[in-house]
Structures are given as structure tokens and as C-alpha cells.
Write an enzyme that holds these catalytic residues in place. Structure first.
Site: not given
Ligand SMILES: *[C@@H]1O[C@H](CO)[C@@H](O)[C@H](O)[C@H]1NC(C)=O
Ligand SMILES: *[C@@H]1O[C@H](CO)[C@@H](O)[C@H](O)[C@H]1NC(C)=O
Length: 744
Positions: A419-423, A425-426, A441, A538
Site C-alpha cells: 500500500l505504501g512505503q516509507g522510512g 517500513g512497508t 506494517k 511525524d
């Protein structure tokens, strides 16, 4: 001595005489071997008994004040003497031929040079003619008579090439070997009639090639130069080595470690120290051993350098031996020891691997169990357990999932499920066995300390039950990287809704205000209503999710920190997203809830303007939305930057108030910002049109005083530094002045 002792008795007398003669030709310590700057090595010498024979006499003339060396009793000065090459430099005169405008020869000078013993070096000297209408000859004599010459021509001064002596304004030719004497003549073809303005004379000379570089200026200026250096080769006597060695008495190579070689330029021979030796081969103990080991890196690091007479060698260091080829060294090994050693190592390693892995497995297991146990006890884990028990069957919350369960739900973390990826995790979309859609996550956590923190947060987050916080359904701690299971929010992120043109148009001001209010409420809840304050760290529009009814859900607690109640601020590594990052936190590393307030201010600005928090499409000064937004309000340009489709007749006042609130949230100093609770209250007030201005609340007196105190102290420190540096300056001045005073 030994040699003479072996001679037959009747020759003894002669031998003794020769011995006396030889001894007389050796220099003693009283010999002066310099004259001015010139060093005069034996066989040369300045006084009787100091030179080998008369041809090596250097007369040192002190009459002019500074001592000047001359060759023998001549007027030829000596420039320098080289023992190694058997060379001697002397000045040589320049012949010239000058003509007046009428073509008359006005000045001419032919030169000659006579050397009784030494020869002109044919390898280093060149006969040279300079001029543009010029030719010259050299007539040499010695072993045989000989003559050569060359012509130099040019029509314009700029056609000559500096440094090139190949016929254009300058010509050169080598001379032959064995020349003791020479005459030079120089002539003109047309009396310089065509070139007089830049070349009225021609010149000829024998010169050390290295020492003369032709220049176009010489066509005129060589008139002022009387001498050029010339190289002479000197040699001992007129015998060859063999002839001299037959008659040992006069043999000049006196040093023990020396050898003889014949001159290549005329008769005679010279001496040299044998390889590995250096010094003066003409003196009895003149050649001494060179200690090669003094030169670094003669041998490699496994070897030691040994110097001996005439050479050196490299031998293996202790504990090393020569390898098969005998050229380099390797560590000594004992065969039987090797086997025992290798066996020992292998068995040891095996034991280590088996034992180690078992121990580490056991330790890990114990640690994990202990960790789990500790956190369960410490951080409300028991409560979580109770909750789990009480809700079992009735609700599907606060669950510890197994690895298998989640692998199945995400189709083994298939790429299509991302669904998404960030600093941090995925995030994968997963479907639980009961068809419930969840977001899973996978955190990027590597070290143990972070895992502890993580578990701590999970336990607290499972307790959060707020309508506007994404619900954490459970987690899985059986994997190395912890997995979190969240409720799945269907309508995407607030960021999508603001920045996607088609979605933005349907995001009315009412919806925006509602989302802002809900988000502020959720953050206030995190800051003030949980058992331990939670700083989100964040806050940004892409971390605010929307469901189908535009209900805001704050998500992504990957960076969040729990603040123990006894601490007002935490020192942490700065984390967050540029554009939303609190500048005070960025510069001080001091994390407080006010950092979230700042980030929320950016979210408000984004909701009001529809602009991105950080955009490289805007001019450089406006890239950062927070700065751009605040300066627009200060310059009273708010209406120009508001999102077009949210402004209408009725809500200008409301928009202004929200903008002012955002501005306060974006204050540079954290203490100037309102708390999240105050923000939430004001926003709620606006939605129901009842105002609760936050300014009157003054919770910060204590903090302000603390800061003032801190400032005062640091001010005092500054004054101290100022004083001490002044003192230092004064004492430095004294140090400089004192020697001057003494001197007077
Ligand atoms: C001799 O003089 C020449 C040039 O004048 C110089 O290059 C050279 O190094 C000198 N040699 C010695 C041994 O002094
Ligand atoms: C040669 O060099 C001198 C300076 O060293 C300069 O003045 C002169 O113009 C040069 N001549 C040519 C032809 O390059």
C-alpha cells in the site's frame, strides 16, 4: 710496503727511493683543498706535495681579495672540478666579427685555446655560431689536425626560434675527440648589410651544450658576453691502465677498493671506487664502504638488511625461512605442529559453532521470553492480557497474530499488496481469514534497543482508543522485524485529497475544518490523555487517513515517542519530514509535544492554501510553506494565497482565525506555540461558533524564567572570555616588547 719488501735485495735501494717519491706525491692534512667556493679534490692541489703532478696544480690567487683558482700557472680560471666524471670547467672566449654601416669591419676577435694536458670534451661541448649573415670555423689540433664549421642565416629577427640552434640565427656542430688546442674564426657573407638593425655582429665559440640556450636577444647582446663555459676532460698521465699497472710506482688508483679505466678522449686513465664504495679513489684509503642498509626499504618486511664491504644482502627475519625459490621469506612452520594446530582449530571451531549456536539460541529464547515477560509486566502488558481475555470472542482487537496468519493474509508479502512505503517500513494490504481487510506494517527495525522501544509503544498504542486514531488491531512479535496490524482505512490520505485537483474540489472548507478539528483532537488526546504522553513526531497530511465519511484517522506511529511523565523534554536524534519539521527541535534535538504543534500548523496551512509543505515548483524563498504562509499573513496577503474554492462571503473571518491559529502553531519558539489541547479547543469552538481564545492561558511562566536564567548565565560566561582574552593580548604584547628593550 709489503710489495717492496718482496723485491730482490739488490733492488731494495731503488725501491726505497721510489717509496719516498710516492710518499711525497700524497697530500697531507696541511693541504688546502679549497680555493674560494671551489673544492679541489686530489689529484688536484694548490701547493707542492698536494697535487699528483704539475698538470693538476691549481693556483689560488689571493691578490684581488677573494681567492680565485687558476689552472696551473695560466690565466685560465677554473669554474669547477668533478672527480667522478673526470671533468673540469673553464671559461672560453667568444670570437666575434662586427661591421659598421659602410660595411667596414670595426671589431673582430679571433680566439684560440691551448691545453697541454687536458682535452676538450667532445661529448659535452659544441662549436656554436650565432648570427644572421654568419659562418665560422674551428681548427683543432691534438692527436691529429682537424677543422669543422657551420653557417647561420636568417632574414628577420622573429624567424629565429628561441632554444633552437639549427641554422636559423644559430648553428652548432660537434667536435672530434682528442682536441687539446683550437682556433676560432668567424666571418660574414654580406657584412650584415641586410640584417644590421637587429644583428650587426657574428659570434663563434666552443661551449658546454647544456650551458648555452640560444635566444633571439643574443643576436645583439652576445657582444656583451666575453665568456662561455667549456668542459675539459682530464686524465692521469698518458699511459693506459695496463701500462700504468705494470709500473705500480706511479699508478694513481691508490685506494684499496678502486679500479682503473682508460680515458676515451685522448691518452691517460682515470680511477673510480669499486661498486659498493664511495670516495676519492686517488687516495690510499679514499674508497669507503657504502652502507646500503641506511637506505630505507632495501629489503622487504620479512627480511633484515645486512651490510658488508662492497655490498649488502637481505636475510630472513627470525621465525621466517626462505621459500622454495630462495628469493623471499615466509613464516617458519613445523609440519607436525601444523597438523595438530589445524586439527585443534577445526575441532575447536566445530565445537564453537555447535556450542555457540546452541547457547545463542538458548540465550535468544530466554531473552525473548524475558523481554516479553518484562514488558508485559511493566508496560500494561498484563492489562493488555486482561483486555485480550475479556474481549476474547466478542471483539477482534488487541490480538497477537502469528507469523503464519499474516503471511497468509498478505499472500507472503506479495509486491502487489504493497500500500505504501516509507522510512519506517512497508505497509501491505492483508485479508484476515474472516474477510476483514487490514493494513499490515513491516517495520524497519534492526537493533535490540529499538525493538524494546517498539514493544513499549505497541503496548501503549493498543490502549489508545480514539475515534480519530487509526486502530491498532494487534501485532506479531515472533518475527525479527515486528509487524503491526491496523484497521484498513478506505479513502486514502489527506495529502491525496488536498493535492489531487479533482479530489481537492470536493474537499469543502467545512470538511477541511472538520478534518483539522478531528486531527487536533486526536493529537491532544495523544499528548494529554494517555497514561504516558505520546509525541507523534511525524504529523503530516500523508499520515492523516480519511475514511468514506471523511473522518480523519491519524496514522503511522513508527517514529512516535513515549514521554515519561517526569520528563518535559527528550533528547533524540532528529526525525521527521522536511517541510513539517519543527525548526527548534531540528536545531536543539530537544523533543517536546510542541514539535507536533508545529507540524500540525503546517497541516493547517496546507488545508488553507492547498499548497505542498515543501515544493520545488515554488521560487526558492517560498519553497517552505510554513515560512511562505507566515510571511503572507504578516504582509496581509492571506486572501491571495488561500485555496480558491474554499473562500466565500460568509467564511472569511473564520478562515482568518484558522490562519492566525496556524501562524501561532508555526512560531519559531516552541513556548510561543499553543498546546495541542488549546488548538483543538479553538478549532472545535470555530466549528460550533463559540470562541475560546488560548492566549489568556499562561502555563509557561516557569519555563520562561528558566530560560531567562540560562541566558543570563551564558552572558556572564561571554564577559569572562572577553576579559581573559584581553589579558592574554596584553601579555603577548609584553613578550614581544621585552626582547626589544633588552637589545637597547
Ligand atoms: C659545475 O658547474 C656547473 C655549472 O656551472 C654545475 O651545473 C655543476 O653542478 C657544477 N659541478 C660541481 C661538481 O660543482
Ligand atoms: C626569446 O626570448 C626572449 C626572452 O627570453 C624574448 O624577449 C624574445 O622575444 C624571444 N624571441 C622569440 C623569437 O621568441
Amino acid at each position: 710496503m709489503a710489495l717492496h719488501g718482496m723485491l730482490l735485495p739488490q733492488k731494495l735501494l731503488l725501491g726505497a727511493l721510489i717509496l719516498v717519491a710516492t710518499a711525497a706525491s700524497q697530500p697531507d692534512s696541511s693541504c688546502n683543498n679549497t680555493c674560494g667556493n671551489l673544492s679541489i679534490p686530489y689529484p688536484f692541489g694548490t701547493s707542492k706535495g698536494c697535487y699528483l703532478d704539475h698538470s693538476f696544480l691549481i693556483t689560488c690567487n689571493h691578490s684581488s681579495g677573494t681567492p680565485k683558482p687558476f689552472l696551473r700557472s695560466s690565466t685560465i680560471p677554473v669554474l669547477n672540478i668533478s672527480l667522478l666524471d673526470g671533468e673540469l670547467r673553464v671559461p672560453s672566449l667568444v670570437a666575434h666579427d662586427c661591421h659598421s654601416e659602410s660595411g667596414l669591419r670595426v671589431d673582430d676577435f679571433y680566439t684560440w685555446f691551448r691545453m697541454s694536458n687536458f682535452t676538450f670534451s667532445y661529448t659535452k661541448n659544441k662549436f656554436t655560431v650565432v648570427g644572421c649573415d654568419t659562418y665560422g670555423f674551428i681548427y683543432g689540433s691534438g692527436k691529429k689536425n682537424y677543422s669543422t664549421g657551420c653557417t647561420a642565416y636568417c632574414d628577420r629577427v622573429d624567424s629565429v626560434v628561441n632554444g633552437s640552434c639549427s641554422g636559423m640565427g644559430c648553428c652548432q656542430t660537434p667536435i672530434t675527440e682528442g682536441i687539446h688546442n683550437f682556433n676560432l674564426n668567424v666571418y660574414s657573407y654580406k657584412n650584415y648589410s641586410a640584417v644590421r638593425d637587429f644583428n650587426p655582429c657574428g659570434f663563434a665559440f666552443l661551449v658546454e651544450e647544456e650551458a648555452y640556450k640560444f635566444s633571439s636577444l643574443d643576436l645583439k647582446q652576445l657582444q656583451n658576453r666575453k665568456y662561455v663555459p667549456v668542459v675539459l676532460d682530464w686524465a692521469i698521465g698518458n699511459q693506459t691502465c695496463e701500462e700504468a699497472q705494470k709500473n705500480m710506482t706511479g699508478y694513481a688508483c691508490k685506494a684499496k677498493y678502486s679500479y682503473c679505466y682508460n680515458s676515451t678522449n685522448g691518452a691517460g686513465y682515470r680511477c673510480n671506487c669499486s661498486t659498493g664504495f664511495q670516495g676519492n679513489p686517488y687516495l690510499p684509503h679514499g674508497c669507503t664502504d657504502i652502507d646500503e642498509c641506511k637506505t630505507p626499504n632495501r629489503c622487504d618486511y620479512t627480511q633484515t638488511c645486512n651490510n658488508f664491504l662492497g655490498g649488502f644482502n637481505c636475510s630472513c627475519l627470525q621465525g621466517y625461512e626462505y621459500d622454495g625459490r630462495g628469493t623471499s621469506c615466509r613464516a617458519k612452520v613445523n609440519q607436525s605442529k601444523v597438523i595438530t594446530f589445524a586439527l585443534g582449530i577445526s575441532i575447536g571451531l566445530l565445537a564453537l559453532v555447535v556450542g555457540g549456536s546452541w547457547i545463542s539460541w538458548a540465550l535468544k529464547r530466554r531473552k525473548l521470553l524475558k523481554l516479553k515477560e518484562r514488558f508485559f509486566k511493566q508496560n500494561g502488558g498484563l492489562m493488555l492480557q486482561q483486555k485480550l481475555l475479556s474481549h476474547r470472542g466478542s471483539r477482534e482487537t488487541d490480538k497477537i497474530f502469528s507469523v503464519e496468519e499474516l503471511e497468509k493474509a498478505t499472500n507472503n508479502y506479495d509486491k502487489s499488496k504493497v500500500l505504501g512505503q516509507g522510512g519506517y517500513g512497508t505497509v501491505y494490504k492483508g485479508v484476515l481469514p474472516n474477510n476483514k481487510v487490514v493494513a499490515i506494517k513491516k517495520s524497519k527495525i534492526s537493533d535490540q534497543r529499538q525493538i524494546e522501544q517498539f514493544i513499549n509503544e505497541v503496548i501503549v498504542l493498543t490502549q489508545i482508543n480514539h475515534r480519530n486514531v487509526v486502530k491498532l488491531l494487534g501485532c506479531c512479535l515472533e518475527t525479527e522485524v515486528p509487524l503491526l496490524v491496523y484497521e484498513f482505512i478506505t479513502n486514502g490520505t489527506l495529502s491525496d485529497h488536498i493535492h489531487n485537483k479533482s479530489l481537492a474540489s470536493s474537499l469543502s472548507w467545512e470538511k477541511r475544518l472538520k478534518i483539522a478539528t478531528e486531527t487536533a483532537g486526536a493529537l491532544a488526546y495523544l499528548h494529554f490523555s494517555t497514561s504516558m504522553p505520546i509525541i507523534h513526531r511525524d504529523v503530516k497530511t500523508s499520515n492523516i487517513l480519511l475514511d468514506d465519511n471523511y473522518i480523519a484517522k491519524v496514522s503511522d506511529f513508527g517514529a512516535s515517542r513515549l514521554v515519561p511523565l517526569d520528563k518535559k523534554q527528550l533528547t533524540t536524534l532528529v526525525q521527521g519530514t522536511f517541510g513539517y519539521l519543527d525548526p527548534e527541535y531540528f536545531y536543539t534535538n530537544q523533543l517536546t509535544e510542541k514539535s507536533d504543534v508545529y507540524s500540525f500548523g503546517v497541516v493547517l496551512a496546507e488545508l488553507l492554501t492547498g499548497n505542498e509543505a515543501l515544493s520545488f515548483n515554488r521560487p526558492e524563498s517560498d519553497r517552505n510553506l510554513a515560512l511562505y504562509f507566515v510571511s503572507a499573513i504578516e504582509e496581509d496577503r492571506l486572501l491571495q494565497i488561500l485555496e480558491d474554492n474554499i473562500v466565500n462571503e460568509g467564511n472569511i473571518q473564520e478562515l482568518k482565525e484558522v490562519a492566525n491559529l496556524a501562524k501561532k502553531c508555526l512560531s519559531i519558539r516552541g513556548e510561543d506555540r499553543p498546546t495541542m489541547k488549546e488548538v483543538a479547543m479553538e478549532l472545535e469552538g470555530l466549528t460550533i461558533m463559540v470562541k475560546h481564545p488560548w492566549e489568556k492561558v499562561d502555563l509557561h511562566t516557569e519555563e520562561t524564567e528558566f530560560f531567562l536564567d540560562g541566558n543570563t548565565r551564558s552572558f556572564n560566561i561571554d564577559v569572562d572570555i572577553g576579559c581573559s582574552s584581553t589579558t592574554r593580548y596584553d601579555s603577548m604584547m609584553n613578550q614581544v616588547l621585552e626582547p626589544l628593550d633588552d637589545g637597547r
